[in-house]
Motif scaffolding. Structure first.
Motif, PDB file in Angstrom:
ATOM      1  N   ILE A   1     152.107  42.488  23.625  1.00 16.62           N
ATOM      2  CA  ILE A   1     153.339  42.814  22.898  1.00 16.62           C
ATOM      3  C   ILE A   1     153.015  43.586  21.626  1.00 16.62           C
ATOM      4  O   ILE A   1     153.684  44.573  21.279  1.00 16.62           O
ATOM      5  CB  ILE A   1     154.114  41.525  22.569  1.00 16.62           C
ATOM      6  CG1 ILE A   1     154.680  40.902  23.850  1.00 16.62           C
ATOM      7  CG2 ILE A   1     155.244  41.815  21.580  1.00 16.62           C
ATOM      8  CD1 ILE A   1     155.434  39.622  23.609  1.00 16.62           C
ATOM      9  N   SER A   2     151.974  43.162  20.930  1.00 15.97           N
ATOM     10  CA  SER A   2     151.589  43.833  19.684  1.00 15.97           C
ATOM     11  C   SER A   2     151.177  45.277  19.936  1.00 15.97           C
ATOM     12  O   SER A   2     151.579  46.193  19.208  1.00 15.97           O
ATOM     13  CB  SER A   2     150.442  43.071  19.010  1.00 15.97           C
ATOM     14  OG  SER A   2     150.830  41.752  18.709  1.00 15.97           O
ATOM     15  N   ILE A   3     150.373  45.484  20.964  1.00 10.65           N
ATOM     16  CA  ILE A   3     149.927  46.847  21.272  1.00 10.65           C
ATOM     17  C   ILE A   3     151.113  47.708  21.694  1.00 10.65           C
ATOM     18  O   ILE A   3     151.240  48.873  21.292  1.00 10.65           O
ATOM     19  CB  ILE A   3     148.852  46.816  22.375  1.00 10.65           C
ATOM     20  CG1 ILE A   3     147.587  46.129  21.854  1.00 10.65           C
ATOM     21  CG2 ILE A   3     148.532  48.222  22.854  1.00 10.65           C
ATOM     22  CD1 ILE A   3     146.521  45.926  22.905  1.00 10.65           C
ATOM     23  N   GLY A   4     152.008  47.133  22.514  1.00 12.02           N
ATOM     24  CA  GLY A   4     153.183  47.886  22.938  1.00 12.02           C
ATOM     25  C   GLY A   4     154.059  48.289  21.774  1.00 12.02           C
ATOM     26  O   GLY A   4     154.575  49.413  21.720  1.00 12.02           O
ATOM     27  N   ALA A   5     154.231  47.385  20.805  1.00 12.52           N
ATOM     28  CA  ALA A   5     155.038  47.705  19.628  1.00 12.52           C
ATOM     29  C   ALA A   5     154.340  48.719  18.737  1.00 12.52           C
ATOM     30  O   ALA A   5     154.988  49.556  18.105  1.00 12.52           O
ATOM     31  CB  ALA A   5     155.330  46.427  18.844  1.00 12.52           C
ATOM     32  N   GLN A   6     153.008  48.660  18.678  1.00 10.92           N
ATOM     33  CA  GLN A   6     152.249  49.574  17.821  1.00 10.92           C
ATOM     34  C   GLN A   6     152.336  51.013  18.323  1.00 10.92           C
ATOM     35  O   GLN A   6     152.382  51.956  17.512  1.00 10.92           O
ATOM     36  CB  GLN A   6     150.791  49.138  17.769  1.00 10.92           C
ATOM     37  CG  GLN A   6     149.968  49.836  16.693  1.00 10.92           C
ATOM     38  CD  GLN A   6     150.213  49.268  15.318  1.00 10.92           C
ATOM     39  OE1 GLN A   6     149.996  48.099  15.080  1.00 10.92           O
ATOM     40  NE2 GLN A   6     150.660  50.104  14.402  1.00 10.92           N
ATOM     41  N   VAL A   7     152.353  51.212  19.633  1.00 10.85           N
ATOM     42  CA  VAL A   7     152.367  52.574  20.176  1.00 10.85           C
ATOM     43  C   VAL A   7     153.775  53.142  20.278  1.00 10.85           C
ATOM     44  O   VAL A   7     153.942  54.276  20.732  1.00 10.85           O
ATOM     45  CB  VAL A   7     151.696  52.613  21.569  1.00 10.85           C
ATOM     46  CG1 VAL A   7     150.262  52.167  21.481  1.00 10.85           C
ATOM     47  CG2 VAL A   7     152.463  51.773  22.581  1.00 10.85           C
ATOM     48  N   LEU A   8     154.784  52.370  19.862  1.00  9.85           N
ATOM     49  CA  LEU A   8     156.164  52.864  19.840  1.00  9.85           C
ATOM     50  C   LEU A   8     156.657  52.886  18.399  1.00  9.85           C
ATOM     51  O   LEU A   8     157.341  51.960  17.958  1.00  9.85           O
ATOM     52  CB  LEU A   8     157.070  51.977  20.706  1.00  9.85           C
ATOM     53  CG  LEU A   8     156.886  52.071  22.218  1.00  9.85           C
ATOM     54  CD1 LEU A   8     157.772  51.058  22.920  1.00  9.85           C
ATOM     55  CD2 LEU A   8     157.203  53.485  22.716  1.00  9.85           C
ATOM     56  N   PRO A   9     156.303  53.896  17.621  1.00 11.40           N
ATOM     57  CA  PRO A   9     156.782  53.976  16.232  1.00 11.40           C
ATOM     58  C   PRO A   9     158.282  54.152  16.180  1.00 11.40           C
ATOM     59  O   PRO A   9     158.944  54.419  17.206  1.00 11.40           O
ATOM     60  CB  PRO A   9     156.049  55.203  15.678  1.00 11.40           C
ATOM     61  CG  PRO A   9     155.703  56.019  16.879  1.00 11.40           C
ATOM     62  CD  PRO A   9     155.471  55.042  17.994  1.00 11.40           C
ATOM     63  N   ASN A  10     158.849  54.028  14.970  1.00  8.46           N
ATOM     64  CA  ASN A  10     160.316  54.004  14.883  1.00  8.46           C
ATOM     65  C   ASN A  10     160.971  55.308  15.329  1.00  8.46           C
ATOM     66  O   ASN A  10     162.105  55.288  15.794  1.00  8.46           O
ATOM     67  CB  ASN A  10     160.766  53.637  13.462  1.00  8.46           C
ATOM     68  CG  ASN A  10     160.144  54.519  12.398  1.00  8.46           C
ATOM     69  OD1 ASN A  10     159.680  55.620  12.666  1.00  8.46           O
ATOM     70  ND2 ASN A  10     160.129  54.019  11.178  1.00  8.46           N
TER      71      ASN A  10
END
Length: 307
Positions: free
Chosen positions: A135-144
């Motif tokens: 989840i952390s990696i997925g959120a990191q590669v999707l910036p705002n």
């Protein structure tokens, strides 16, 4: 503790003054000015405008007057581009909006990211750890700037659940997507930092000693491991908090929230010196303030830091 706080405040004040001075001279060093445009104004008209706003004075005098107005009256001056509007009014209109969705984003990112990091560290190399890291990696590669359009496409254009923009006084339906878009990348960083810090603490000798004494795992985690593990996280949280409560151009532009992020960029394009300076001082002052708060939290978490 009072001595420690006093020393940190003494460092913060000159730091803010240096920030103001450097920002002031850098803005004036750029070619052109707030009243230069493709259509050249008559020399006499331009001279009268500069005299009205004090731009005809030497730079050191302009800086002195500017700092004096801030210190004595907390007045950032009038906007050079928006008639009959002051910088204080622009900040007062936009900052509460960014503070609201930024503050909620900070709470969400800290709670979710911190929980993911702690659980991943406690359950290292299990499916829970892999899930949290994923989840952390997925959120990191999707910036705002990627997350925001995806949210609009999914929840507005496809599912028709949420409005695609607007503020409406901060209604909860208008808050959900800006909060998600702003908090996800910060949440990923918080989870990563918390996990690595917790793993380092859990592998330390005093934690092994606490477990060898037969203390319950809950006591070992909450009383002995959690507090020292928070020290690296505090540094990041102070900067993350400033980043979130001062908003984001992407969030303001895509969701039309009316926050200060768009005002900052517009002032740069328009060479609106006073608005640029006001927002720069706001962000810089908040950064210095919460760096001071982080220092004080360090001293509370680890009393050795006071010395």
């Amino acid at each position: 503790m009072l001595n420690y706080t006093f020393r940190r405040v003494l460092v913060a004040i000159p730091t803010l003054l240096i920030l103001i001075a450097v920002s002031f001279f850098l803005m004036r060093a750029a070619p052109g000015g707030p009243f230069t445009s493709e259509r050249t104004l008559p020399a006499q008209v331009l001279a009268n405008i500069n005299a009205k706003y004090g731009l005809d004075q030497p730079l050191y005098m302009q800086l002195w007057n500017y700092i004096t107005d801030i210190v004595l009256h907390f007045d950032f001056g009038p906007s050079f581009k928006y008639k009959d509007r002051t910088v204080n009014e622009i900040i007062a209109q936009g900052f509460p909006i960014t503070f609201k969705y930024g503050g909620i984003s900070f709470i969400v990112a800290t709670l979710v990211g911190g929980t993911l990091g702690i659980v991943a560290a406690i359950r290292q190399n299990t499916i829970i750890d892999y899930f949290a890291v994923g989840i952390s990696i997925g959120a990191q590669v999707l910036p705002n700037f990627v997350m925001a359009p995806l949210l609009v496409w999914l929840f507005t254009l496809t599912l028709h659940w949420l409005p695609g923009g607007g503020w409406e006084g901060g209604a909860w339906r208008n808050l959900i997507m800006p909060v998600i878009a702003l908090s996800t990348s910060y949440m990923a960083s918080i989870a990563r930092i918390t996990r690595s810090s917790m793993l380092e603490v859990l592998n330390s000798n005093y934690i092994r000693t606490a477990r060898a004494k037969g203390l319950p795992e809950r006591v070992v985690i909450l009383r002995h491991a959690l507090k020292p593990a928070l020290i690296p996280l505090i540094s990041y949280l102070s900067l993350a908090f400033v980043g979130m409560i001062t908003g984001s151009l992407i969030i303001d532009a895509i969701f039309s929230t009316g926050g200060i992020g768009k005002s900052f960029v517009n002032s740069a394009f328009n060479r609106d010196y006073s608005v640029m300076m006001g927002l720069t001082i706001l962000v810089g002052g908040l950064t210095i303030l919460f760096a001071l708060v982080a220092d004080l939290l360090y001293a509370l978490v680890d009393p050795k830091i006071r010395y």
